[in-house]
Design an enzyme around this catalytic site. Structure first.
Site, PDB file in Angstrom:
ATOM      1  N   GLU A 170      19.436  14.975  60.930  1.00  0.00           N
ATOM      2  CA  GLU A 170      20.829  15.425  61.007  1.00  0.00           C
ATOM      3  C   GLU A 170      21.393  15.992  59.707  1.00  0.00           C
ATOM      4  OE1 GLU A 170      23.308  12.412  62.668  1.00  0.00           O
ATOM      5  OE2 GLU A 170      22.308  12.474  64.600  1.00  0.00           O
ATOM      6  N   GLU A 356      17.675  11.228  69.391  1.00  0.00           N
ATOM      7  CA  GLU A 356      18.569  10.061  69.471  1.00  0.00           C
ATOM      8  C   GLU A 356      19.581  10.305  70.574  1.00  0.00           C
ATOM      9  OE1 GLU A 356      20.699   9.031  65.864  1.00  0.00           O
ATOM     10  OE2 GLU A 356      18.920   9.373  64.639  1.00  0.00           O
TER      11      GLU A 356
HETATM   12  C1  BGC Z   1      22.390   8.765  63.022  1.00  0.00           C
HETATM   13  C2  BGC Z   1      22.158   7.293  63.102  1.00  0.00           C
HETATM   14  C3  BGC Z   1      23.447   6.592  63.495  1.00  0.00           C
HETATM   15  C4  BGC Z   1      23.828   7.084  64.881  1.00  0.00           C
HETATM   16  C5  BGC Z   1      25.067   6.433  65.445  1.00  0.00           C
HETATM   17  C6  BGC Z   1      23.210   9.313  64.166  1.00  0.00           C
HETATM   18  O1  BGC Z   1      24.070  10.285  63.684  1.00  0.00           O
HETATM   19  O2  BGC Z   1      21.165   9.452  62.901  1.00  0.00           O
HETATM   20  O3  BGC Z   1      21.674   6.834  61.874  1.00  0.00           O
HETATM   21  O4  BGC Z   1      23.368   5.217  63.459  1.00  0.00           O
HETATM   22  O5  BGC Z   1      24.062   8.463  64.815  1.00  0.00           O
HETATM   23  O6  BGC Z   1      26.169   6.717  64.651  1.00  0.00           O
END
Ligand code: BGC
Length: 457
Positions: A170, A356
């Protein structure tokens, strides 16, 4: 609470994964010669972390990696995404490697392979060594070669067993939250002067990709945070505000990778990127897979003329929210729409990995079995959206849940729980939630369905 769907339409042929990042789970900040990172500095600033916590223990994963591997194996994951912290490997951000740290990750990779899980490490999940930041961090072009040197060290240690690498996690959050508004480390507030960090991160990724491919047989990707931007009102002002936000959150990071050029920044009165000859060719050729982290859509309206930023981010009307409240609206269809839109803009899109996706909800602090129907509904909705995108022709190859474990949620400390597994941060006790069982069963079901299809061929 949202009703749990009994059946979600399962996309076929997907690989299944879950993710964590080192600083959020490892603890052991002073162990095995680890150097300081921008997060060690940031969390010490008064008021920086909601609950004033320090990530000293977090999930204690550095001391007990076997506990995480057991949970990964129990889910039946195909792959596991974790991160390696630069400041453990090169405590001063340059020079000789800290072999104790490298051995730790080498053993971790072996443990994953022993349980038939493919390791997908991330080389940079936001933890820049403080020494590199002191020399300018991502504002400095010199950081590109320092990152490439670090990548070479890690690949030389793990490249005989690791065949898939994420370079950066990111970069948009680093630029926007880290350097533009200061909500994340390194806490700079440069507004649009943060833009050079975009190019230096993309270039560092591209140089690391060259280094990785020259030293190992491997596939390389970067994972971008994408959001689906909606204008609050159907007015020219709000549509412009949304287009600008889309540009700085999504397109400025995706288009150099997918099309070899930056969007037209001058048209928005923004400064040009510090591009030198050859940079864009290197960036365009740099990915074997394209990672997308998706959490929520973003609704935008035009700001007052007096505001230094021409847009305001506002709640998305008419949708439920996560534990963060109106900041994190839940809208699975936005994931389908952004995937379909990205594919339409870039028909030669490489394989896409959802790197993610997940949500936090208010849950108890003490050890407990959590019946997290709201998380199951969130995940099921987004997996179905991925299925719809695949049906529309988008080449998605993997879906990853954030996160395996409740963890230290950056500036929100321990106040936001994203895990499939509950962690009692006072005792370290891990308790799988209902969503853990649900995800395990979903993966097993997908695998049997795929095997049955093979048999009938
Ligand atoms: C990040 C994580 C974070 C998640 C939830 C993502 O932007 O890669 O490290 O915990 O979002 O906020």
């Amino acid at each position: 609470m949202t009703a749990v769907p009994t059946r979600s339409p399962l996309p076929t042929g997907l690989r299944w994964s879950a993710a964590t990042s080192a600083f959020q789970i490892e603890g052991a900040r002073d162990v095995d010669g680890r150097g300081r990172s921008i997060w060690d500095e940031f969390l010490e600033a008064p008021g920086a972390i909601t609950d004033a916590s320090t990530a000293d223990l977090a999930c204690d994963s550095y001391r007990h990696p076997e506990a995480d591997v057991a949970l990964v194996a129990g889910l039946g994951l195909d792959r596991y995404r974790f991160s390696i912290p630069w400041a453990r490997v090169q405590p001063d951000g340059r020079g000789t490697a800290n072999t104790v740290a490298l051995d730790h990750y080498s053993r971790f990779v072996d443990r994953l392979l022993e349980v038939d899980v493919v390791p997908f490490p991330t080389l940079y999940h936001w933890e820049m060594p403080s020494a590199v930041e002191a020399d300018g961090g991502w504002l400095s072009r010199d950081t590109v070669e320092r990152f490439a040197d670090y990548a070479a060290i890690v690949v030389d240690s793990l490249g005989d067993r690791v065949a898939h690498w994420y370079t950066l996690n990111e970069p948009a959050m680093t630029t926007l939250q880290g350097y533009a508004v200061g909500a994340l480390a390194p806490g700079r507030q440069l507004l649009f002067d943060a833009l050079p960090t975009v190019h230096h991160q993309l270039l560092a990724h591209a140089r690391a990709a060259q280094v990785i491919r020259s030293r190992a047989s491997a596939q390389v990707g970067l994972v971008n945070n994408h959001t689906w931007v909606l204008p609050l009102n159907d007015t020219a002002e709000d549509r412009d505000a949304a287009a600008l936000y889309d540009l700085i959150h999504n397109r400025v990071f995706s288009e150099p990778l997918l099309a070899g050029e930056y969007p037209d920044l001058a048209a928005w009165g923004l400064p040009a990127m510090p591009v030198q000859d050859g940079d864009l060719d290197a960036i365009r050729a740099s990915i074997d897979f394209y990672g997308i982290n998706f959490y929520n859509p973003t609704t935008v309206t035009a700001a007052d003329a007096s505001s230094p930023i021409p847009f305001d981010i506002v709640p998305t009307p008419g949708v439920p929210v996560t534990g963060f409240g109106p900041e994190w609206p839940i809208m699975p269809v936005a994931l389908r729409d952004l995937l379909v839109d990205l594919h339409a803009r870039h028909p030669l899109l490489p394989p896409v990995i959802i790197g993610e996706n997940g949500a936090s909800f208010p849950e108890p602090d003490r050890a407990a079995r959590v019946e997290d129907a709201d998380r199951i509904a969130y995940l099921a909705g987004h997996i179905a959206a991925v299925g719809e995108a695949i049906a529309a022709g988008v080449p998605v190859e993997e879906y990853t849940v954030w996160s395996l474990l409740d963890n230290w949620e950056w500036a929100d400390g321990y106040t936001q729980r994203f895990g499939l597994v509950h962690v009692d941060f006072a005792t370290g006790e891990r308790t799988p939630k209902a969503s853990y069982d649900w995800y395990r069963d979903l993966i097993a079901g997908a695998r049997s369905a795929a095997a049955a299809r093979e048999e009938t061929r």
